[in-house]
Design an enzyme around this catalytic site. Sequence first.
Site, PDB file in Angstrom:
ATOM      1  N   ASN A   9      19.498   7.016   9.543  1.00 43.02           N
ATOM      2  CA  ASN A   9      20.432   7.255  10.848  1.00 43.02           C
ATOM      3  C   ASN A   9      21.904   7.443   9.864  1.00 43.02           C
ATOM      4  OD1 ASN A   9      22.470   6.664  12.669  1.00 43.02           O
ATOM      5  ND2 ASN A   9      22.222   4.239  12.916  1.00 43.02           N
ATOM      6  N   LYS A  11      24.641   8.026  10.965  1.00 39.39           N
ATOM      7  CA  LYS A  11      26.103   7.404  11.478  1.00 39.39           C
ATOM      8  C   LYS A  11      27.124   8.438  11.402  1.00 39.39           C
ATOM      9  CE  LYS A  11      24.113   2.960  10.546  1.00 39.39           C
ATOM     10  NZ  LYS A  11      24.302   1.305  10.513  1.00 39.39           N
ATOM     11  N   GLU A  95      25.956  -0.852  16.945  1.00 42.64           N
ATOM     12  CA  GLU A  95      27.356  -0.328  16.852  1.00 42.64           C
ATOM     13  C   GLU A  95      27.843   0.206  18.181  1.00 42.64           C
ATOM     14  OE1 GLU A  95      26.436   1.912  13.291  1.00 42.64           O
ATOM     15  OE2 GLU A  95      26.240   0.098  12.187  1.00 42.64           O
ATOM     16  N   GLU A 165      16.717  -4.748  15.002  1.00 42.75           N
ATOM     17  CA  GLU A 165      17.671  -4.553  13.915  1.00 42.75           C
ATOM     18  C   GLU A 165      18.578  -5.733  13.780  1.00 42.75           C
ATOM     19  OE1 GLU A 165      18.612  -0.266  12.450  1.00 42.75           O
ATOM     20  OE2 GLU A 165      19.582  -0.428  14.385  1.00 42.75           O
ATOM     21  N   GLY A 171      24.120  -2.745   7.450  1.00 42.00           N
ATOM     22  CA  GLY A 171      25.173  -2.474   6.543  1.00 42.00           C
ATOM     23  C   GLY A 171      25.775  -3.679   5.683  1.00 42.00           C
TER      24      GLY A 171
HETATM   25  P1  PGA Z   1      21.765   0.073   7.248  1.00 46.50           P
HETATM   26  O1  PGA Z   1      21.779   0.298   8.828  1.00 46.50           O
HETATM   27  O2  PGA Z   1      20.632   0.602   6.669  1.00 46.50           O
HETATM   28  O3  PGA Z   1      22.800   0.599   6.665  1.00 46.50           O
HETATM   29  O4  PGA Z   1      21.991  -1.434   7.113  1.00 46.50           O
HETATM   30  C1  PGA Z   1      20.837   0.408   9.614  1.00 46.50           C
HETATM   31  C2  PGA Z   1      21.235   0.883  10.936  1.00 46.50           C
HETATM   32  O5  PGA Z   1      22.142   0.677  11.283  1.00 46.50           O
HETATM   33  O6  PGA Z   1      20.326   1.418  11.745  1.00 46.50           O
END
Ligand code: PGA
Length: 247
Positions: A9, A11, A95, A165, A171
């Site tokens: 992902n 983003k 998010e 998640e 993050g």
């Molecule tokens: P991350 O994000 O691996 O940066 O923690 C995962 C996600 O938001 O799908």
Amino acid sequence: MRETLIAGNWKLNGSNQSITELVGAIISGAKTVNCKVAVCAPYIYVPLVSKLVDDSLSLGAQDVSEHDSGAYTGEISAAMLADFKCSYGLVGHSERRSYHQETDEQVANKFNALKQAGITPVLCVGETLEERDAGITQSVVNRQILAVIDKYGIESLSGAVVAYEPVWAIGTGRTASPEQAQSVHADIRTLLAKDDNEIAEKTQILYGGSMNPQNAASLLAMPDIDGGLIGGASLKAGDFLAICQAA
Ligand code: PGA
């Protein structure tokens, strides 16, 4: 046996150049891994990635409109994504839920919009730190999944993907332990099995939240963890491929 799926992902990251390079590097490594690999691109790069992908890499989108067409400025429909050969679409990422106030019902409608267009929805669910501390992790996750089942039926989960998640792990560099994640994944499967045992057994349940080359193998070794949704580590081909190799 459920096939393992590792989905990146990206983003809000990337450019024409960086994405072209990243996809090239992922494709050359993805040919030798033992799992299905996908990347979820920002909308505007979907046409670019659509032209670059081959059998070893699938394309996904990070969101979708709950509407089919009409006066919804700035939105992208599931049919438009299908037009560019998107195989997967994320819905209900934390998010989107927190920064855009997406409700469980909107997420369910987005999930259904993807299904109708023949795109595999990846239903993202997960609790905040406050919710975990309050001991309501499973009721939060169940509520998010039941929003889809109650409106569109358990059959709508057939062929779909669920991504657990925990919000506190996204993050942050703080990962759920394999045991913590496994426990929620097993409870998700139990929830699905209440309505349909076969769908429960077949549904891929991904873990997401700071998965990286160091912790991937121990998470993916858990019986109910069928893959990963990878944010930060999906932006570096080497890290992303190392996670795919751990699968
Ligand atoms: P991350 O994000 O691996 O940066 O923690 C995962 C996600 O938001 O799908």
